[in-house]
Scaffold this motif. Structure first.
Motif, mmCIF file in Angstrom:
data_model
loop_
_atom_site.group_PDB
_atom_site.id
_atom_site.type_symbol
_atom_site.label_atom_id
_atom_site.label_comp_id
_atom_site.label_asym_id
_atom_site.label_seq_id
_atom_site.Cartn_x
_atom_site.Cartn_y
_atom_site.Cartn_z
ATOM 1 N N LYS A 1 -4.260 -5.258 -4.848
ATOM 2 C CA LYS A 1 -2.894 -5.959 -5.243
ATOM 3 C C LYS A 1 -2.282 -5.103 -6.326
ATOM 4 O O LYS A 1 -0.653 -5.002 -6.641
ATOM 5 C CB LYS A 1 -3.007 -7.314 -6.042
ATOM 6 C CG LYS A 1 -3.554 -8.237 -4.630
ATOM 7 C CD LYS A 1 -4.332 -9.686 -5.892
ATOM 8 C CE LYS A 1 -4.996 -10.619 -5.199
ATOM 9 N NZ LYS A 1 -5.382 -11.486 -5.642
ATOM 10 N N TYR B 1 -5.644 -1.701 2.314
ATOM 11 C CA TYR B 1 -5.813 -2.362 2.108
ATOM 12 C C TYR B 1 -7.530 -3.024 2.835
ATOM 13 O O TYR B 1 -8.101 -3.038 1.691
ATOM 14 C CB TYR B 1 -5.001 -3.532 3.464
ATOM 15 C CG TYR B 1 -5.389 -4.970 3.491
ATOM 16 C CD1 TYR B 1 -4.874 -5.816 2.672
ATOM 17 C CD2 TYR B 1 -6.386 -5.085 4.071
ATOM 18 C CE1 TYR B 1 -5.443 -6.768 2.830
ATOM 19 C CE2 TYR B 1 -6.989 -6.723 4.558
ATOM 20 C CZ TYR B 1 -6.164 -7.272 3.666
ATOM 21 O OH TYR B 1 -6.781 -9.115 3.735
ATOM 22 N N ALA C 1 -0.472 -2.081 -4.452
ATOM 23 C CA ALA C 1 0.494 -2.352 -3.448
ATOM 24 C C ALA C 1 2.042 -3.102 -3.940
ATOM 25 O O ALA C 1 3.127 -2.238 -4.165
ATOM 26 C CB ALA C 1 0.670 -2.910 -2.604
ATOM 27 N N ALA D 1 3.605 -4.670 -0.389
ATOM 28 C CA ALA D 1 2.346 -4.662 0.673
ATOM 29 C C ALA D 1 2.700 -4.783 1.923
ATOM 30 O O ALA D 1 1.441 -4.681 2.073
ATOM 31 C CB ALA D 1 2.030 -6.312 0.387
#
Length: 342
Positions: free
Chosen positions: A116, A131, A119, A123
């Motif tokens: 989080k 990821y 990104a 994202a």
């Protein structure tokens, strides 16, 4: 197999992107060196596969990979005592990483705070690798049945995920304790080194100003200059540690001094409590030059002979494969993956 049968083994790695900083040294490499002489088999890795989760210039990536290896060696990692290699040279990492992609759950990945943070609002545009990289990190550790993982506080969540993946694999495939429950090792006064211009931010390779950080390639004059110009506050050092609680820049410099001198924070305050920055910052600069300048000098010498670095990494990768390959093949057997002729 039971957990008690696992050889005490340390695994950890550093990503080759942006150059090494004092944060890498105090938060990781110095601790790696300290563990090298203890009752563990120590395995240290330049995790170049993790670096490419974001775009890397290919030529710069090769240079950075050698530079991190040089940083390990110059700091005291002995390739004859520890296994030192770069991740891409041991393909078993990626192979086990795929199996763990099929064990880890999407919900687990969604809870990873570092994704989080990295990104941000983009994202949907970042790589799938960014990821999913925590499952590759789990593979890095469990490929060697590592039992201990020295990490910074911000990496603790990844070790917890590694334990979750190991537990689910063992349970799903009725494999008892095939993969061990590794333990994070988070210790020392400066496991999280902060920015020299803003004590609320972590020291980063990518900060806007070079004065924010100490690079492991900085020479003695540069190291001294950066510490003497580091941001502080008007007050002298307190007489007790409690007095640092609301003073992030002061606390950071005390932490750094303690880590470089192998002292406790309490001992630093006992020595310098009540003193002004005019005394403490020059003392810190002198200490940092004494400890770090020889490392930067040796790194430069090593980087002038890249063939020697490559030779040491190749030797390390051969040793790593000797441990990794049997564990990977046993994993394939447990999963039920057919390899005719094997």
């Amino acid at each position: 197999m039971t957990a008690a049968t696992h050889t005490p083994r340390v695994f950890s790695g550093i990503k080759p992107s942006g150059g090494l900083t004092l944060g890498n040294y105090l938060g990781a490499i110095k601790r790696f060196v300290d563990m090298q002489g203890q009752d563990y088999e120590t395995i240290y890795c330049v995790v170049d596969l993790h670096a490419i989760t974001v775009w890397q210039d290919p030529a710069e990536l090769k240079h950075a990979t050698r530079e991190v290896a040089a940083g390990f060696i110059a700091s005291g990692i002995d390739p004859s005592k520890s296994i030192l290699f770069n991740q891409a040279s041991v393909p078993q990492h990626a192979e086990l990483g795929w199996i763990f992609n099929c064990v880890a759950r999407v919900g687990w990945m969604n809870r990873m705070t570092q994704f989080k943070d990295k990104a941000g609002k983009n994202a949907e545009k970042v790589s799938l690798g960014l990821y999913a990289y925590p499952s590759l990190m789990a593979a890095d550790i469990l490929l060697y049945h590592a039992t201990h993982v020295p990490v910074g506080e911000d990496q603790k969540q990844h070790v917890e995920l590694t334990r979750d993946i190991a537990s689910k694999f063992n349970k799903d495939f009725k494999a008892e304790d095939f993969f061990p429950m590794c333990e994070p090792i988070i210790e020392g006064p400066a496991t999280r080194v902060m920015n020299l211009r803003d004590g609320s931010k972590k020291m980063s390779k990518s900060g806007e100003s070079d004065m924010e950080r100490i690079n492991m390639t900085d020479d003695a004059d540069t190291i001294a200059k950066k510490f003497k110009k580091a941001k502080t506050d008007p007050e002298p050092l307190p007489e007790s540690l409690d007095g640092l609680s609301e003073r992030p820049e002061a606390r950071n410099l005390v932490n750094i001094y303690a880590a470089l001198a192998d002292m406790t924070n309490e001992a630093v305050i006992a020595e310098f409590g009540g003193e002004g920055w005019g005394k403490f910052k020059p003392a810190l600069a002198d200490l940092a030059v004494e400890k770090l300048a020889p490392i930067s000098t040796e790194m430069k010498r090593l980087m002038d002979d890249p063939a020697e670095i490559d030779r040491l990494l190749l030797k390390g990768s051969d040793r790593a494969k000797e441990i990794a390959e049997p564990i990977l093949q046993k994993t394939y057997d447990i999963v039920g993956l057919l390899r005719p002729g094997m």
